[in-house]
Design a protein around this motif. Structure first.
Motif, PDB file in Angstrom:
ATOM      1  N   HIS A   1       0.827  -1.219   0.000  1.00 53.25           N
ATOM      2  CA  HIS A   1       0.000   0.000   0.000  1.00 53.25           C
ATOM      3  C   HIS A   1       0.863   1.272   0.000  1.00 53.25           C
ATOM      4  O   HIS A   1       0.639   2.182  -0.785  1.00 53.25           O
ATOM      5  N   ASN A   2       1.859   1.302   0.852  1.00 58.94           N
ATOM      6  CA  ASN A   2       2.615   2.545   1.028  1.00 58.94           C
ATOM      7  C   ASN A   2       3.800   2.699   0.086  1.00 58.94           C
ATOM      8  O   ASN A   2       4.063   3.797  -0.399  1.00 58.94           O
ATOM      9  N   VAL A   3       4.536   1.624  -0.143  1.00 62.51           N
ATOM     10  CA  VAL A   3       5.744   1.741  -0.972  1.00 62.51           C
ATOM     11  C   VAL A   3       5.371   1.852  -2.449  1.00 62.51           C
ATOM     12  O   VAL A   3       6.049   2.528  -3.221  1.00 62.51           O
ATOM     13  N   PHE A   4       4.282   1.188  -2.838  1.00 57.62           N
ATOM     14  CA  PHE A   4       3.866   1.272  -4.245  1.00 57.62           C
ATOM     15  C   PHE A   4       2.734   2.277  -4.445  1.00 57.62           C
ATOM     16  O   PHE A   4       2.231   2.428  -5.560  1.00 57.62           O
ATOM     17  N   ASP A   5       2.326   2.928  -3.357  1.00 52.11           N
ATOM     18  CA  ASP A   5       1.256   3.923  -3.446  1.00 52.11           C
ATOM     19  C   ASP A   5       0.031   3.344  -4.158  1.00 52.11           C
ATOM     20  O   ASP A   5      -0.613   4.012  -4.974  1.00 52.11           O
ATOM     21  N   HIS A   6      -0.273   2.124  -3.842  1.00 52.32           N
ATOM     22  CA  HIS A   6      -1.313   1.417  -4.597  1.00 52.32           C
ATOM     23  C   HIS A   6      -2.737   1.880  -4.248  1.00 52.32           C
ATOM     24  O   HIS A   6      -3.093   1.985  -3.083  1.00 52.32           O
ATOM     25  N   LYS A   7      -3.523   2.157  -5.321  1.00 53.37           N
ATOM     26  CA  LYS A   7      -4.919   2.566  -5.139  1.00 53.37           C
ATOM     27  C   LYS A   7      -5.829   1.512  -5.767  1.00 53.37           C
ATOM     28  O   LYS A   7      -5.904   1.385  -6.995  1.00 53.37           O
ATOM     29  N   PRO A   8      -6.537   0.731  -4.926  1.00 54.17           N
ATOM     30  CA  PRO A   8      -7.391  -0.331  -5.475  1.00 54.17           C
ATOM     31  C   PRO A   8      -8.474   0.241  -6.381  1.00 54.17           C
ATOM     32  O   PRO A   8      -9.038   1.296  -6.085  1.00 54.17           O
ATOM     33  N   GLY A   9      -8.732  -0.454  -7.484  1.00 52.18           N
ATOM     34  CA  GLY A   9      -9.769   0.016  -8.404  1.00 52.18           C
ATOM     35  C   GLY A   9      -9.266   1.039  -9.405  1.00 52.18           C
ATOM     36  O   GLY A   9      -9.966   1.386 -10.347  1.00 52.18           O
ATOM     37  N   HIS A  10      -8.036   1.556  -9.210  1.00 53.48           N
ATOM     38  CA  HIS A  10      -7.477   2.552 -10.132  1.00 53.48           C
ATOM     39  C   HIS A  10      -6.193   2.065 -10.789  1.00 53.48           C
ATOM     40  O   HIS A  10      -6.018   2.193 -11.990  1.00 53.48           O
TER      41      HIS A  10
ATOM     42  N   HIS B   1       5.823 -14.232  -4.200  1.00 52.58           N
ATOM     43  CA  HIS B   1       4.921 -14.557  -3.082  1.00 52.58           C
ATOM     44  C   HIS B   1       4.324 -13.273  -2.484  1.00 52.58           C
ATOM     45  O   HIS B   1       3.127 -13.157  -2.331  1.00 52.58           O
ATOM     46  N   SER B   2       5.213 -12.337  -2.148  1.00 54.11           N
ATOM     47  CA  SER B   2       4.765 -11.181  -1.367  1.00 54.11           C
ATOM     48  C   SER B   2       4.155 -10.087  -2.227  1.00 54.11           C
ATOM     49  O   SER B   2       3.255  -9.374  -1.770  1.00 54.11           O
ATOM     50  N   TYR B   3       4.647  -9.941  -3.483  1.00 55.21           N
ATOM     51  CA  TYR B   3       4.188  -8.798  -4.282  1.00 55.21           C
ATOM     52  C   TYR B   3       3.519  -9.187  -5.595  1.00 55.21           C
ATOM     53  O   TYR B   3       3.308  -8.324  -6.456  1.00 55.21           O
ATOM     54  N   ILE B   4       3.182 -10.480  -5.767  1.00 52.89           N
ATOM     55  CA  ILE B   4       2.201 -10.857  -6.799  1.00 52.89           C
ATOM     56  C   ILE B   4       0.996 -11.461  -6.082  1.00 52.89           C
ATOM     57  O   ILE B   4      -0.134 -11.063  -6.323  1.00 52.89           O
ATOM     58  N   VAL B   5       1.261 -12.367  -5.161  1.00 48.48           N
ATOM     59  CA  VAL B   5       0.140 -13.081  -4.555  1.00 48.48           C
ATOM     60  C   VAL B   5      -0.394 -12.342  -3.316  1.00 48.48           C
ATOM     61  O   VAL B   5      -1.470 -11.739  -3.366  1.00 48.48           O
ATOM     62  N   TYR B   6       0.340 -12.345  -2.212  1.00 40.84           N
ATOM     63  CA  TYR B   6      -0.298 -11.984  -0.951  1.00 40.84           C
ATOM     64  C   TYR B   6      -0.547 -10.486  -0.739  1.00 40.84           C
ATOM     65  O   TYR B   6      -1.668 -10.094  -0.429  1.00 40.84           O
ATOM     66  N   GLY B   7       0.479  -9.650  -0.899  1.00 38.21           N
ATOM     67  CA  GLY B   7       0.270  -8.211  -0.656  1.00 38.21           C
ATOM     68  C   GLY B   7      -0.777  -7.606  -1.599  1.00 38.21           C
ATOM     69  O   GLY B   7      -1.772  -7.027  -1.159  1.00 38.21           O
ATOM     70  N   PRO B   8      -0.574  -7.757  -2.918  1.00 39.14           N
ATOM     71  CA  PRO B   8      -1.514  -7.145  -3.864  1.00 39.14           C
ATOM     72  C   PRO B   8      -2.939  -7.676  -3.730  1.00 39.14           C
ATOM     73  O   PRO B   8      -3.891  -6.894  -3.767  1.00 39.14           O
ATOM     74  N   LEU B   9      -3.108  -8.980  -3.560  1.00 39.99           N
ATOM     75  CA  LEU B   9      -4.473  -9.502  -3.485  1.00 39.99           C
ATOM     76  C   LEU B   9      -5.135  -9.086  -2.172  1.00 39.99           C
ATOM     77  O   LEU B   9      -6.330  -8.783  -2.145  1.00 39.99           O
ATOM     78  N   ALA B  10      -4.366  -9.027  -1.091  1.00 40.56           N
ATOM     79  CA  ALA B  10      -4.944  -8.535   0.167  1.00 40.56           C
ATOM     80  C   ALA B  10      -5.429  -7.096  -0.019  1.00 40.56           C
ATOM     81  O   ALA B  10      -6.415  -6.681   0.592  1.00 40.56           O
ATOM     82  N   ASN B  11      -4.742  -6.343  -0.885  1.00 36.20           N
ATOM     83  CA  ASN B  11      -5.097  -4.929  -1.105  1.00 36.20           C
ATOM     84  C   ASN B  11      -6.036  -4.732  -2.300  1.00 36.20           C
ATOM     85  O   ASN B  11      -6.199  -3.613  -2.760  1.00 36.20           O
ATOM     86  N   ARG B  12      -6.600  -5.787  -2.802  1.00 37.64           N
ATOM     87  CA  ARG B  12      -7.553  -5.730  -3.922  1.00 37.64           C
ATOM     88  C   ARG B  12      -6.948  -5.043  -5.157  1.00 37.64           C
ATOM     89  O   ARG B  12      -7.530  -4.155  -5.762  1.00 37.64           O
ATOM     90  N   ALA B  13      -5.768  -5.479  -5.529  1.00 34.48           N
ATOM     91  CA  ALA B  13      -5.122  -4.926  -6.720  1.00 34.48           C
ATOM     92  C   ALA B  13      -5.700  -5.549  -7.985  1.00 34.48           C
ATOM     93  O   ALA B  13      -6.199  -6.671  -7.964  1.00 34.48           O
ATOM     94  N   THR B  14      -5.592  -4.807  -9.075  1.00 36.59           N
ATOM     95  CA  THR B  14      -5.766  -5.371 -10.411  1.00 36.59           C
ATOM     96  C   THR B  14      -4.366  -5.444 -10.988  1.00 36.59           C
ATOM     97  O   THR B  14      -3.685  -4.421 -11.110  1.00 36.59           O
ATOM     98  N   GLN B  15      -3.929  -6.660 -11.308  1.00 35.39           N
ATOM     99  CA  GLN B  15      -2.533  -6.773 -11.710  1.00 35.39           C
ATOM    100  C   GLN B  15      -2.339  -7.585 -12.981  1.00 35.39           C
ATOM    101  O   GLN B  15      -3.175  -8.398 -13.357  1.00 35.39           O
ATOM    102  N   VAL B  16      -1.206  -7.330 -13.615  1.00 27.44           N
ATOM    103  CA  VAL B  16      -0.789  -8.099 -14.777  1.00 27.44           C
ATOM    104  C   VAL B  16       0.098  -9.242 -14.289  1.00 27.44           C
ATOM    105  O   VAL B  16       0.965  -9.028 -13.439  1.00 27.44           O
ATOM    106  N   VAL B  17      -0.151 -10.435 -14.803  1.00 30.03           N
ATOM    107  CA  VAL B  17       0.749 -11.559 -14.556  1.00 30.03           C
ATOM    108  C   VAL B  17       1.164 -12.081 -15.925  1.00 30.03           C
ATOM    109  O   VAL B  17       0.313 -12.416 -16.746  1.00 30.03           O
ATOM    110  N   TYR B  18       2.467 -12.111 -16.167  1.00 27.50           N
ATOM    111  CA  TYR B  18       2.959 -12.498 -17.487  1.00 27.50           C
ATOM    112  C   TYR B  18       3.747 -13.804 -17.391  1.00 27.50           C
ATOM    113  O   TYR B  18       4.596 -13.959 -16.516  1.00 27.50           O
ATOM    114  N   GLU B  19       3.442 -14.703 -18.307  1.00 30.12           N
ATOM    115  CA  GLU B  19       4.007 -16.047 -18.249  1.00 30.12           C
ATOM    116  C   GLU B  19       5.447 -16.155 -18.763  1.00 30.12           C
ATOM    117  O   GLU B  19       6.219 -16.991 -18.315  1.00 30.12           O
TER     118      GLU B  19
END
Ligand code: ATP
Ligand code: MG
Length: 634
Positions: free
Chosen positions: A279-288, A303-321
């Protein structure tokens, strides 16, 4: 040293403010309790930190929660079920948008399947998968059931997989038939069979996701297809709460300093700090925001910045294979453009690769949606920092250089965007709630413009709780060095500059000693990479009869090699000039490739083996063990 104060428009809307430092300083436990209340607790905690059994901490010890409920259910209950959680981009160009409601549905099906297989809380599950959505689903299904996952990077050998499966005594392995590798399908299930062989193991089932359509070897009863089990399972499942200290995962470190360690993380403190920092280091705004962390789930950043942190914060994220150059070097920039990525988090090694490919490539794309850039994994050299900001960030975005480790679980040292005036190459200072010092060998704090050892002198919520199966190694590796002070020894060197800002200098094991002068690998590498002809550099100290150690450098060039001899002398001179004549490399080797771990870190200990003419140490975590053939013939 130039610093880059935050743009006023950014600061005005930032999640973090300077008062956060004050609040944390005034009442650390109260501050962390506030952060923990970002989460949903099935049973609220009444105690914050219990450090009486140091060095094993208990955080929020009497609270109970469910990690998957926090990452999924509560967002759906709050009316955000239709928000995209994951814009998944496959390597061959296929893509899927998965909403929070759909992700919850999948996770519940997987949880019901795992339960039907007889798995119970505390059991271990190995995950050996490329970056497909089912990998994230599996992690969350484990979390939902209180199963402890151990993700093994899908590029690792059957032997490395077997060691990790045995160490954790996993009952289930989840894998795929194969994975895309630069346009071609490569077998993966095959490696699981090879790992299991005919020797008895703890593994009862192997669950296989169909990804590339390869034929796979099959053992009836043991092996199961995902699309015949999970897809057919019920999508309803009620999440049960688990104690805050219930084990969440084991993850092996990248092995740059020796045999990988199975780092154990638990639930409540880990999710608190990953969510807080995201939330604070990436200044993440859910829904935006459209957030993209380019890591693989095989390392802690995933683990921490694709799965748990972002999803706990309701992020919309790109995952690239795939890889950044499939089908060509435009791929990352096309993805940024396609989804309108606003926050981009990657590793210095990739930034240097982009520099080598040339700025025409990013310049051919609209990157104007980017508003924050992050870096992790190694010290970022100032040259790469400035290029990143200029080319990706239109000379305007904040860059957060984030220092942390598998062991710390979450970001520890980084500038706060909107608050800190960052300096290129500096991690700046500990985050609010975190306490770090730079000390000499005796534990005395160093003065300004001095370097020493980085220690963490207060426990933190997402700290490791041990090394799986080896609590002695846990105490020895991290707590013995400053046992009387009770500090955590990070193994990294750091420098405080004249303003008291912190610079990470690299591994203490890698610090070179030339004629009694301690020289950091990061500084010499940065000087080499500062030369326009050099794309990447790795330096090591090799034993030297006269000076104790001599500096040996391995460099990759940007373009086609000019007259190599002239260039080598020029580079030596550049290092003398920039740092000091003592830092002048004894040898510089021009090589086509550097040995790197899966997470993009240079394996200096193996280069030291080369420089000193020794047999190579453990190479199991290298991306490509054949690089040494190329280095030997260079
Ligand atoms: P092992 O402990 O097995 O040798 P590893 O330390 O490479 O493996 P990780 O936990 O993935 O495994 O990496 C953490 C290390 O990465 C840190 O200790 C530090 O050396 C380096 N690092 C991470 N982020 C940064 C950063 N922003 N700046 C400088 N160094 C960093
Ligand atoms: Mg380490």
């Amino acid at each position: 040293m130039t610093s880059y104060p935050p743009a006023p428009e950014f600061a005005a809307q930032a999640n973090a403010d300077a008062a956060l430092y004050e609040r944390a300083r005034a009442d650390r436990d109260g501050f962390w309790a506030e952060q923990a209340n970002r989460l949903h607790w099935h049973k609220p905690f009444t105690e914050v930190l219990d450090w009486t059994d140091a060095p094993v901490a208990r955080w929020f010890g009497d609270g109970e929660l469910n990690v998957a409920y926090n990452c999924l259910d509560r967002h759906v209950i709050d009316g955000h079920g239709d928000q995209v959680a994951i814009h998944w981009e496959g390597e061959p160009g296929d893509s899927r948008a998965i909403t929070y409601a759909e992700l919850l549905d999948e996770v519940c099906r997987a949880a019901n399947t795992f339960t039907a297989l007889g798995l119970v809380p505390g059991d271990r599950v190995a995950i050996y998968m490329p970056m497909v959505p089912e990998a994230i689903v599996t992690m969350l299904a484990c979390a939902r059931l209180g199963l402890t996952h151990s993700v093994v990077f899908a590029g690792f050998s059957p032997t490395a997989l077997r060691q990790r499966v045995d160490d954790a005594e996993a009952r289930l392995i989840v894998t795929t038939d194969g994975q895309w590798r630069r346009g071609k399908p490569a077998a993966l299930k095959y490696a699981v069979d090879e790992a299991l062989g005919s020797d008895p193991s703890s593994v009862e089932h192997v669950l296989v996701v169909r990804r590339v359509g390869l034929d796979v070897p099959w053992t009836e009863v043991r092996d199961l297809w995902w699309d015949e089990t999970v897809a057919a399972a019920s999508p309803s499942h009620e999440a049960q709460p688990f104690p805050a200290e219930h084990p969440l995962f084991i993850l092996y470190t990248s092995g740059t300093t020796g045999k990988p360690k199975g780092i154990l993380h638990t639930t409540g403190g880990y999710l608190t700090q990953t969510a807080y920092t995201h939330h604070n280091v990436f200044d993440h705004k859910p829904g935006h925001d459209i957030y993209w962390c380019t890591a693989d789930i095989g390392w802690v950043t995933g683990h921490s910045y694709i799965v748990y942190g972002p999803l706990a914060n309701r992020a919309t994220q790109v995952v690239y294979e795939g890889t950044p150059n499939s089908p060509d070097e435009h791929r990352h920039f096309q993805i940024i453009e396609k989804y309108g990525v606003t926050i981009y988090y990657t590793a210095p090694t990739l930034i240097r690769t982009f520099m080598k490919w040339g700025r025409d490539i990013p310049d051919a794309h609209d990157l104007s949606t980017l508003r924050l850039l992050g870096s992790v994994g190694e010290p970022i050299n100032p040259e790469a920092w400035r290029w990143y900001r200029e080319v990706f960030g239109a000379n305007n975005t904040p860059i957060v250089d984030t220092w942390w480790q598998t062991e710390t679980g979450a970001i520890m040292i980084a500038p706060l965007p909107g608050v800190t005036a960052a300096k290129p190459g500096a991690a700046m200072g500990p985050l609010p709630g975190i306490s770090a010092q730079v000390v000499d060998d005796d534990g005395t704090p160093v003065g300004s413009d001095e370097s020493g050892l980085l220690v963490l002198d207060q426990p933190w919520p997402s700290m490791l709780r041990g090394i799986w199966n080896d609590m002695d190694r846990y105490r020895e590796t991290y707590w013995q060095r400053f046992a009387s002070e009770g500090w955590y020894f990070a193994g990294d060197g750091a420098k405080l500059d004249a303003d008291g800002d912190l610079w990470i200098l690299g591994r203490v094991d890698d610090v070179m000693n030339v004629s009694g002068h301690r020289i950091s690998t990061a500084e010499v590498e940065s000087a080499l990479v500062g030369h326009p002809a050099v794309a990447e550099a790795a330096v090591v100290g090799a034993s030297d009869e006269t000076t104790g150690q001599g500096i040996v450098a391995f460099v990759i060039l940007t373009g086609s090699a000019a007259a190599a001899d002239a260039l080598v002398s020029e580079l030596k001179a550049a290092v003398s000039l920039e740092i000091s004549p003592i830092a002048r490399p004894r040898e510089i080797h021009i090589v086509p490739e550097l040995p790197k771990t899966r997470s993009g870190k240079i394996m200096r200990r193996l280069l030291r083996d080369v420089a000193e003419g020794r047999e190579l140490g453990d190479t199991s975590t290298l991306v490509d063990p054949t690089v040494f053939e190329a280095i030997a013939t260079a």
